[in-house]
Design an enzyme around this catalytic site. Structure first.
Site, PDB file in Angstrom:
ATOM      1  N   TRP A 164       0.817  -1.224   0.000  1.00 26.99           N
ATOM      2  CA  TRP A 164       0.000   0.000   0.000  1.00 26.99           C
ATOM      3  C   TRP A 164       0.846   1.269   0.000  1.00 26.99           C
ATOM      4  CZ3 TRP A 164       1.799   2.500   4.145  1.00 26.99           C
ATOM      5  CH2 TRP A 164       2.269   1.734   5.219  1.00 26.99           C
ATOM      6  N   ARG A 173       6.133  -0.742 -11.608  1.00 28.49           N
ATOM      7  CA  ARG A 173       7.482  -1.316 -11.612  1.00 28.49           C
ATOM      8  C   ARG A 173       7.439  -2.800 -11.991  1.00 28.49           C
ATOM      9  NH1 ARG A 173      11.163  -0.058  -6.349  1.00 28.49           N
ATOM     10  NH2 ARG A 173      10.373  -2.019  -5.579  1.00 28.49           N
ATOM     11  N   ALA A 190      -2.664  -4.108  -2.606  1.00 32.80           N
ATOM     12  CA  ALA A 190      -3.012  -4.179  -1.184  1.00 32.80           C
ATOM     13  C   ALA A 190      -4.460  -3.737  -0.997  1.00 32.80           C
ATOM     14  CB  ALA A 190      -2.080  -3.269  -0.390  1.00 32.80           C
ATOM     15  N   SER A 243       6.306  -7.081   2.933  1.00 34.61           N
ATOM     16  CA  SER A 243       7.122  -7.341   4.114  1.00 34.61           C
ATOM     17  C   SER A 243       7.939  -8.627   3.955  1.00 34.61           C
ATOM     18  CB  SER A 243       6.222  -7.461   5.338  1.00 34.61           C
ATOM     19  OG  SER A 243       5.322  -8.535   5.152  1.00 34.61           O
ATOM     20  N   GLU A 264      10.841  -8.122  -3.414  1.00 34.02           N
ATOM     21  CA  GLU A 264      11.280  -6.807  -2.916  1.00 34.02           C
ATOM     22  C   GLU A 264      10.712  -6.679  -1.517  1.00 34.02           C
ATOM     23  OE1 GLU A 264      13.296  -4.776  -4.374  1.00 34.02           O
ATOM     24  OE2 GLU A 264      13.327  -5.499  -6.426  1.00 34.02           O
ATOM     25  N   CYS A 298      10.154   1.528   2.050  1.00 33.55           N
ATOM     26  CA  CYS A 298      11.116   0.462   2.336  1.00 33.55           C
ATOM     27  C   CYS A 298      12.528   1.044   2.364  1.00 33.55           C
ATOM     28  CB  CYS A 298      11.023  -0.628   1.293  1.00 33.55           C
ATOM     29  SG  CYS A 298      11.192   0.024  -0.371  1.00 33.55           S
ATOM     30  N   SER A 455      15.999   6.019  -5.807  1.00 31.83           N
ATOM     31  CA  SER A 455      15.059   5.340  -6.707  1.00 31.83           C
ATOM     32  C   SER A 455      15.069   5.982  -8.094  1.00 31.83           C
ATOM     33  CB  SER A 455      13.638   5.422  -6.138  1.00 31.83           C
ATOM     34  OG  SER A 455      13.610   4.856  -4.855  1.00 31.83           O
TER      35      SER A 455
HETATM   36  P1  NAD Z   1       2.584  -6.839   3.423  1.00 32.14           P
HETATM   37  O1  NAD Z   1       3.645  -7.851   3.275  1.00 32.14           O
HETATM   38  O2  NAD Z   1       1.704  -6.903   4.611  1.00 32.14           O
HETATM   39  O3  NAD Z   1       1.602  -6.881   2.160  1.00 32.14           O
HETATM   40  C1  NAD Z   1       2.085  -6.790   0.836  1.00 32.14           C
HETATM   41  C2  NAD Z   1       1.068  -7.415  -0.092  1.00 32.14           C
HETATM   42  O4  NAD Z   1       0.956  -8.799   0.204  1.00 32.14           O
HETATM   43  C3  NAD Z   1      -0.345  -6.848   0.019  1.00 32.14           C
HETATM   44  O5  NAD Z   1      -0.934  -6.857  -1.253  1.00 32.14           O
HETATM   45  C4  NAD Z   1      -1.032  -7.851   0.927  1.00 32.14           C
HETATM   46  O6  NAD Z   1      -2.441  -7.864   0.760  1.00 32.14           O
HETATM   47  C5  NAD Z   1      -0.402  -9.141   0.453  1.00 32.14           C
HETATM   48  N1  NAD Z   1      -0.411 -10.230   1.418  1.00 32.14           N
HETATM   49  C6  NAD Z   1      -0.428 -10.174   2.772  1.00 32.14           C
HETATM   50  N2  NAD Z   1      -0.393 -11.419   3.286  1.00 32.14           N
HETATM   51  C7  NAD Z   1      -0.360 -12.277   2.239  1.00 32.14           C
HETATM   52  C8  NAD Z   1      -0.301 -13.696   2.116  1.00 32.14           C
HETATM   53  N3  NAD Z   1      -0.281 -14.500   3.179  1.00 32.14           N
HETATM   54  N4  NAD Z   1      -0.267 -14.211   0.895  1.00 32.14           N
HETATM   55  C9  NAD Z   1      -0.270 -13.432  -0.203  1.00 32.14           C
HETATM   56  N5  NAD Z   1      -0.314 -12.103  -0.165  1.00 32.14           N
HETATM   57  C10 NAD Z   1      -0.359 -11.514   1.046  1.00 32.14           C
HETATM   58  O7  NAD Z   1       3.304  -5.424   3.299  1.00 32.14           O
HETATM   59  P2  NAD Z   1       2.658  -3.979   3.379  1.00 32.14           P
HETATM   60  O8  NAD Z   1       2.329  -3.691   4.808  1.00 32.14           O
HETATM   61  O9  NAD Z   1       1.580  -3.812   2.362  1.00 32.14           O
HETATM   62  O10 NAD Z   1       3.875  -3.074   2.887  1.00 32.14           O
HETATM   63  C11 NAD Z   1       4.901  -2.692   3.712  1.00 32.14           C
HETATM   64  C12 NAD Z   1       6.112  -3.587   3.542  1.00 32.14           C
HETATM   65  O11 NAD Z   1       6.489  -3.604   2.179  1.00 32.14           O
HETATM   66  C13 NAD Z   1       7.321  -3.067   4.285  1.00 32.14           C
HETATM   67  O12 NAD Z   1       7.990  -4.139   4.897  1.00 32.14           O
HETATM   68  C14 NAD Z   1       8.180  -2.461   3.192  1.00 32.14           C
HETATM   69  O13 NAD Z   1       9.552  -2.399   3.473  1.00 32.14           O
HETATM   70  C15 NAD Z   1       7.894  -3.374   2.061  1.00 32.14           C
HETATM   71  N6  NAD Z   1       8.201  -2.710   0.792  1.00 32.14           N
HETATM   72  C16 NAD Z   1       9.319  -3.116   0.117  1.00 32.14           C
HETATM   73  C17 NAD Z   1       9.664  -2.484  -1.072  1.00 32.14           C
HETATM   74  C18 NAD Z   1      10.885  -2.901  -1.835  1.00 32.14           C
HETATM   75  O14 NAD Z   1      10.991  -2.524  -3.002  1.00 32.14           O
HETATM   76  N7  NAD Z   1      11.816  -3.652  -1.267  1.00 32.14           N
HETATM   77  C19 NAD Z   1       8.870  -1.447  -1.563  1.00 32.14           C
HETATM   78  C20 NAD Z   1       7.744  -1.068  -0.848  1.00 32.14           C
HETATM   79  C21 NAD Z   1       7.416  -1.725   0.327  1.00 32.14           C
END
Ligand code: NAD
Length: 491
Positions: A164, A173, A190, A243, A264, A298, A455
């Site tokens: 999100w 991307r 998300a 995450s 990522e 992130c 970025s």
């Molecule tokens: P999240 O892992 O909770 O959710 C990410 C996505 O996965 C969402 O679409 C969510 O609905 C989905 N999801 C959740 N549980 C799932 C499951 N069991 N199976 C399949 N899909 C599932 O992360 P978030 O809270 O939306 O985003 C924040 C995190 O994203 C932070 O840790 C941040 O560092 C990371 N992030 C990383 C990058 C990068 O490029 N490395 C970029 C942006 C965000």
């Protein structure tokens, strides 16, 4: 039902809001699965609701992507490129509308939202240029008997799961390189920020992306639905941003069918300031690295490691700048920092700051949660946090800057590397030799050397250690959606 806040009620945004699933070129209300409320984090109120996909909807999307696959792969690269280029043009023309939409559902301040739209659109432009540059190789086998011919083929149906915090950019991307390579896909954004994803899908249709090439599903059943897709033999790729915890789960799920994964994941970025840094430049960089998206990035600087001789001036300067930020609803013109994504995020950040303060850390500014209307946490600078405290060992994902003092270069490198993450690091010094040496010693996929923002769609973005696998952007981004085909040939 659609309830826009007063500041956006005359914006024309209502016309751009789509709330149904997009499967095989048809918008479906997915009535069997129910609806998911979408909140405005600036007020805490419900804006609207979106369709809640079932596993059946997920399978329908896989079928649609699979059916559209061969035809899309056969479209001439130049034509795919032109369609992506039109996506860039349309998104750029509608930048303000997309920025408002992002700010509405994510909460980020408008300058951040505008920055995200420009960044997101650039992925369409960059990968429109990459679509026609997928060069292969031909060489003579060392024994001389035949030729080694190597080409790149689209990997196939790709599942794209996005977070999100950058609702537009994390999607483009993935979408842009997938389409450039000739893949079809299913995007699962998300649940907190679905409106931007649907608006982008509508734009992509308008730009000429054929039915079934991009399918979009929102669901509250992410675990079972994504698992079902990953166990369908028609799916060949998972590209996930989110995450580390969810990334680990998905890697295990993908293992059953040996699906190619790009990951990522989370970060815990050190921001290292040496005594010989230019103080003003370091403070400018610190504000960008910490406060882009209100700290919900992130790439956000998570630990400020500052050398003893400059520590007092840096801490004072950072606290002054953080204190001066105007916090308020993201879409209000005066706001420089918007709300956090939800109540739980504010409560988590607040508990970590309180934990540190109770263990003797000193709050230089901020340290206040406000949940009276919306989900706000004040920009905070804190020093003297105990080693091992949550603020230092976990991803803060909010506007809190903990400062730790170090003495030597070796100390800085050791502290920087004391984490399971390895996404990005920032280094400030006027001594380029030292800066490059330290950049090479820090375990991270990316380093900002005298820069608070790295970025760039033209550069390879990604992490090492538990921050991920693979790279997005640059030339590398399209390769994540390609299979290498080797043909041994004699003529
Ligand atoms: P999240 O892992 O909770 O959710 C990410 C996505 O996965 C969402 O679409 C969510 O609905 C989905 N999801 C959740 N549980 C799932 C499951 N069991 N199976 C399949 N899909 C599932 O992360 P978030 O809270 O939306 O985003 C924040 C995190 O994203 C932070 O840790 C941040 O560092 C990371 N992030 C990383 C990058 C990068 O490029 N490395 C970029 C942006 C965000």
């Amino acid at each position: 039902m659609l309830d826009l806040p007063g500041a956006l009620s005359d914006s024309g945004l209502a016309a751009a809001i789509r709330t149904d699933l997009l499967i095989g070129g048809k918008w479906r209300d997915g009535s069997e699965g129910g609806r998911i409320d979408v909140l405005d984090p600036s007020t805490g109120k419900v804006i609207t609701s979106v369709a809640n996909a079932t596993i059946g909807d997920g399978m329908a999307a896989v079928a649609a992507a699979h059916e559209a696959g061969p035809k899309w792969a056969a479209v001439a690269p130049r034509q795919r490129a032109e369609i992506l280029r039109r996506c860039f043009t349309l998104m750029t023309e509608r930048a303000e509308m997309f920025a408002q939409l992002i700010s509405l559902e994510n909460g980020k301040a408008m300058p951040d939202a505008r920055g995200e739209v420009a960044y997101a659109a650039e992925f369409f432009r960059w990968f429109s240029e990459e679509a026609v540059r997928l060069v292969g190789e031909v060489s003579v086998a060392p024994g001389g008997a035949y030729r080694i011919l190597v080409e790149h083929q689209p990997i196939g149906v790709s599942v794209l799961v996005t977070p999100w915090n950058f609702p537009a950019a994390m999607a483009t991307r993935k979408l842009a390189p997938a389409l450039a390579a000739g893949c079809t896909c299913i995007l699962k954004p998300a649940t907190e920020t679905p409106l931007t994803a649907y608006a982008m899908a509508a734009l992509m249709e308008e730009a000429g992306v054929p039915p079934g090439v991009v399918n979009v599903l929102t669901t509250s059943r992410s675990g079972p639905l994504v698992s079902a897709m990953l166990h369908d033999p028609r799916v060949r790729k998972l590209s996930f941003t989110g995450s580390t915890q969810v990334g680990r789960t998905l890697l295990k799920e993908a293992a059953d069918s040996v699906i190619s994964c790009s990951m990522e994941l989370g970060g815990n970025a050190p921001f290292v300031v040496f005594d010989d840094a230019d103080l003003e430049k370091a403070l400018d960089g610190a504000m960008v690295a910490k406060m882009r998206n209100g700290g919900e990035a992130c790439t956000a600087a998570n630990r400020f490691l500052v050398q003893k001789g400059i520590a007092e001036a840096f801490s004072r300067g950072l606290a002054e700048r953080m204190r001066a930020l105007a916090m308020g609803p993201g879409y209000d013109a005066a706001s420089q920092v918007g709300p956090m994504i939800n109540r739980a995020a504010v409560e988590r950040i607040d508990s970590w700051v309180r934990e540190a303060a109770s263990e003797g850390a000193k709050i230089l500014t901020g340290g206040e949660a406000d949940l009276s209307s919306g989900f706000y946490y004040s920009p905070t600078v804190i020093s003297g946090v105990r080693d091992g405290a949550k603020l230092l060992s976990d991803e803060i994902f909010g506007p809190v800057a903990p400062i730790t003092i170090f003495e030597t270069v070796d100390d800085a490198v050791a502290l920087a590397n004391r984490t399971e993450y390895g996404l990005i690091a920032y280094v400030y010094t006027e001594d380029l030799k030292k800066g490059l040496q330290v950049s090479e010693r820090i375990e991270a996929g990316m380093v900002g050397l005298n820069r608070g923002l790295v970025s760039d769609p033209a550069a390879p973005f990604g992490g090492v250690k538990q921050s991920g696998l693979g790279r997005e952007g640059g030339h590398h981004g399209i390769m994540e959606f390609c299979e290498i085909k080797y043909i041994a040939t004699s003529w």
